[in-house]
Design an enzyme around this catalytic site. Structure first.
Site, mmCIF file in Angstrom:
data_model
loop_
_atom_site.group_PDB
_atom_site.id
_atom_site.type_symbol
_atom_site.label_atom_id
_atom_site.label_comp_id
_atom_site.label_asym_id
_atom_site.label_seq_id
_atom_site.Cartn_x
_atom_site.Cartn_y
_atom_site.Cartn_z
ATOM 1 C CB SER A 1 -2.834 -68.447 77.077
ATOM 2 O OG SER A 1 -3.286 -69.592 77.780
ATOM 3 C CD GLU B 1 6.108 -77.350 79.976
ATOM 4 O OE1 GLU B 1 6.201 -76.123 79.850
ATOM 5 O OE2 GLU B 1 7.046 -78.057 80.343
ATOM 6 C CG ASN C 1 -4.343 -79.719 76.249
ATOM 7 O OD1 ASN C 1 -3.134 -79.442 76.348
ATOM 8 N ND2 ASN C 1 -4.815 -80.912 76.532
ATOM 9 C CD GLU D 1 5.593 -61.398 83.570
ATOM 10 O OE1 GLU D 1 6.784 -61.269 83.259
ATOM 11 O OE2 GLU D 1 4.735 -60.479 83.481
#
Length: 448
Positions: free
Chosen positions: A200, A431, A434, A195
């Site tokens: 994160s 996704e 890192n 959103e």
């Protein structure tokens, strides 16, 4: 269930792929406008990096033959999956990669051709149209496809993740309603977690779903949604309860639902063969029967989906890096400076050796994590995070070094290496960034 015993109602994937299908043959290196484009030999195997003609000149095309070093440790069946995916990347994707990027084309028909080979629901169960393959099989396929177009393959990996989530957490009615059309890619799917105010920190998402009788009313918005506006099915994480992860549930929405709308198409550095938009919910009414799992299970579903998604996106990074190593090989062989090929320069030889070494190391990490996820090992989630972190960082560095080896030519859009650099950069962000991958690994080590 043993690999050889898996039920496949329409015949094995290999039978579906090879039935009446002719192999794609390699072409000899060609010259255009006085510039050599052609083969690059690889240690441990024979590789050709063929640049095929198209309406924009000569573009990168991956073609692997003979003893392929990327096939080490794979079963004969997995090698066949790899060959089919490489053939498809060569014939159907690579000749159009630059055009899709430049014109921002979402290649629906090409992806539907891929679905005919079983690539629309690779790790979805066969009873709803999936191929029923393993996570390692999937990684091998996505790596191969990504050599033809990383951006398109990355979208396909997200689509596959959504189909798997419905297959794994949906009831029988939901599985049979949504999965067959997703596996055939008659319909396309998008994953809606991020959103504007929660990236994160996904557990802080604000999109609400208020229960009203047999429906939920959704309000809120999602950001950076791959396929948004062009896809048909949206797997949405929303808040049905209190704050934190236990208040999140998962809904499946269909395009055309009243109250569902989309923002403008984003202009991106890479990933231009897939549209990205905000997904907006304004008093959007969704039947309770479209909820996946129980109320409060959504965050768990999202994270389990992302474990596989991290392997998938890392695999796409491997394909881009492999293609870039071959392009660098070719350029060093053909390009001359100071009266001799760049390939004679020991510094560049060492850099190329380092690139190949890091690629192989990344591939081993990704495939190890894929096996762990398939086996349901306790350490699977942290291994997926390690693999995503290492592979996406290393593969971007490989692609960037390949561009550097091309000199000024690498910065021209006529040369495919720059597109691999642009398309792969976002893999270090999505996704789970890192930085978050490092947090997951550290927490596992320190048990905090």
């Amino acid at each position: 269930m043993a690999r050889g015993c898996r039920a496949r109602p329409h015949g094995s994937l290999l039978q579906r792929i090879f039935g009446g299908r002719q192999r794609i043959s390699l072409k000899e290196p060609a010259r255009q406008s006085g510039r050599l484009v052609g083969k690059a030999g690889g240690a441990g195997g024979t590789c050709c990096s063929v640049l095929v003609p198209c309406d924009r000149g000569l573009l990168w095309s991956p073609s692997m033959v003979s003893t392929n070093p990327t096939s080490a440790g794979l079963t004969e069946e997995q090698k066949e999956f790899q060959k089919v995916a490489l053939d498809f990347a060569t014939k159907e994707m690579a000749p159009h990669m630059a055009e899709w990027d430049e014109k921002e084309i979402f290649p629906v028909e090409t992806m539907r051709k891929a679905a005919q080979l079983g690539f629309g629901g690779i790790y979805v169960k066969p009873d709803v149209g999936g191929s029923g393959l393993s996570r390692l099989d999937t990684s091998v396929i996505f790596e191969a496809l990504s050599t033809g177009c990383t951006s398109t393959t990355a979208y396909m990996s997200i689509h596959n993740m959504c189909a798997w989530m419905i297959d794994s957490f949906g009831n029988e009615e939901q599985r049979h309603k949504f999965c067959p059309s997703l596996c055939s890619m008659e319909k396309f799917a998008s994953y809606c977690l991020t959103e504007p105010g929660s990236g994160s920190d996904a557990a802080s998402l604000l999109t609400s779903a208020k229960r009203k009788g047999d429906t939920y009313v959704l309000n809120g918005s999602k950001a950076f949604i791959s396929g948004g506006g062009d896809t048909d099915v949206y797997v949405v994480m929303c808040r049905t309860g209190g704050p934190g992860p236990k208040g999140i549930s998962c809904m499946v929405l269909e395009k055309g639902t009243p109250g569902l709308s989309f923002g403008k198409k984003e202009k991106k550095v890479g990933w231009n063969s897939q549209p990205t938009r905000a997904v907006i919910f304004e008093d959007c009414v969704v039947p309770v029967e479209n909820r996946l799992g129980a109320e409060g299970q959504g965050f768990s579903i999202a994270m389990k989906g992302l474990n596989g998604g991290r392997i998938n996106i890392a695999s796409c990074s491997l394909g881009a890096a492999h293609a870039s190593v071959l392009l660098a090989q070719e350029h060093l062989t053909v390009r001359k400076q100071f009266g001799e090929p760049l390939a004679n320069n020991q510094y560049l030889q060492f850099r190329l050796a380092e690139m190949a070494t890091r690629l192989v190391a990344a591939r081993l990490m990704v495939r190890n994590a894929a096996r762990a996820l398939q086996e349901g090992r306790e350490d699977a989630a942290v291994l997926c995070s390690m693999a995503k972190l290492f592979a996406t960082d290393e593969c971007f560095a490989i692609c960037n070094q390949a561009l550097q080896m091309h000199g000024g030519y690498g910065y021209l859009k006529d040369y495919a290496v720059q597109q691999f650099v642009r398309d792969i950069r976002v893999h270090q962000i999505l996704e789970g960034t890192n930085e978050v991958m490092r947090m997951i690994v550290a927490r596992n080590l320190l048990q905090v």
